[in-house]
Design a protein around this motif. Sequence first.
Motif, short mmCIF file in Angstrom:
data_model
loop_
_atom_site.label_atom_id
_atom_site.label_comp_id
_atom_site.label_asym_id
_atom_site.label_seq_id
_atom_site.Cartn_x
_atom_site.Cartn_y
_atom_site.Cartn_z
N UNK A 231 37.22 -3.40 44.04
CA UNK A 231 35.98 -2.77 43.60
C UNK A 231 34.88 -2.84 44.66
N UNK A 232 35.29 -2.91 45.92
CA UNK A 232 34.34 -2.77 47.01
C UNK A 232 34.21 -1.29 47.33
N UNK A 233 33.08 -0.91 47.90
CA UNK A 233 32.81 0.50 48.16
C UNK A 233 32.81 0.79 49.66
N UNK A 234 33.23 2.00 49.98
CA UNK A 234 33.27 2.47 51.36
C UNK A 234 31.87 2.86 51.81
N UNK A 235 31.48 2.34 52.98
CA UNK A 235 30.25 2.79 53.65
C UNK A 235 30.63 3.27 55.04
N UNK A 236 30.12 4.44 55.43
CA UNK A 236 30.37 4.96 56.76
C UNK A 236 29.13 4.90 57.63
N UNK A 237 29.32 4.62 58.92
CA UNK A 237 28.20 4.59 59.87
C UNK A 237 28.06 5.96 60.50
N UNK A 238 26.89 6.55 60.35
CA UNK A 238 26.67 7.89 60.88
C UNK A 238 26.86 7.91 62.39
N UNK A 239 27.41 8.99 62.87
CA UNK A 239 27.80 9.13 64.27
C UNK A 239 26.63 8.82 65.22
N UNK A 240 26.88 7.90 66.13
CA UNK A 240 25.93 7.53 67.19
C UNK A 240 24.59 7.03 66.67
N UNK B 250 36.81 18.50 63.23
CA UNK B 250 36.26 18.70 64.57
C UNK B 250 34.80 18.27 64.68
N UNK B 251 34.18 18.00 63.53
CA UNK B 251 32.76 17.60 63.52
C UNK B 251 32.61 16.33 62.68
N UNK B 252 33.04 15.18 63.22
CA UNK B 252 33.00 13.94 62.45
C UNK B 252 31.57 13.53 62.07
N UNK B 253 31.46 12.92 60.91
CA UNK B 253 30.17 12.43 60.42
C UNK B 253 29.97 10.95 60.75
N UNK B 254 31.07 10.19 60.79
CA UNK B 254 31.00 8.73 60.95
C UNK B 254 31.77 8.30 62.19
N UNK B 255 31.34 7.18 62.78
CA UNK B 255 32.11 6.60 63.88
C UNK B 255 32.58 5.19 63.58
N UNK B 256 32.29 4.68 62.37
CA UNK B 256 32.79 3.37 61.94
C UNK B 256 32.68 3.32 60.42
N UNK B 257 33.41 2.39 59.81
CA UNK B 257 33.33 2.25 58.36
C UNK B 257 33.60 0.80 57.98
N UNK B 258 33.24 0.46 56.74
CA UNK B 258 33.49 -0.90 56.24
C UNK B 258 33.49 -0.88 54.72
#
Length: 202
Positions: free
Chosen positions: A20-29, A117-125
């Motif tokens: 029950x943990x949630x995905x967070x993405x780090x916006x590109x750059x 071709x247009x990624x939104x995130x460059x890392x996740x946790x």
Amino acid sequence: MLDREGYRPNVGIVLLNSRNQVFWGKRLRTHSWQFPQGGIKYGESPEQAMFRELHEEVGLRPDHVRVIARTRDWLRYHVPEQYIRKDARGHYKGQKQIWFLLMLTGRDSDLDLRASDHPEFDAWRWNDYWVPLDMVIEFKREVYQMALTELSRFLPRLNHHTRYLRSGVRARQRDASAMLGASTDREDDAPATDESPQKPLD
């Protein structure tokens, strides 16, 4: 695509793992973190848009997830003028969103931030479901809180072993923080703002 009130139809995704943990993405750059989200295209249903955004932003397909719930109605937030492109000011007010709660049935390795071709995130946790929202950009906090609160009643029940492990980890983290005098708002431990202050919104 805007509605008559100037709000862009949009979907938001709360993706859970088995704890029950949630995905967070780090916006590109940037150092900004957020949930996956994106606009609904003309002719799409909210669910169709959700599956498209899920693949474009995190590389998952319908067979990698199970849909648990969605918000009943649109949740709206107003975007301050300084975040809006100049050519859209006066027409665009913000987003209206349907939020989906998904369970990852695949593996972490199925996540692919370069699926488009247009990624939104460059890392996740993975983060706890109730991660503090003071790290979310101010004008989105209320919508995030409303979505998480409405969807929380559909959270799967964790088995006793998982709850025991998680409570032990939290206790050890509290003890370590107390001993070291560690701050709880370190940038690498929690999402930062989910929008780059200099980047106008679409």
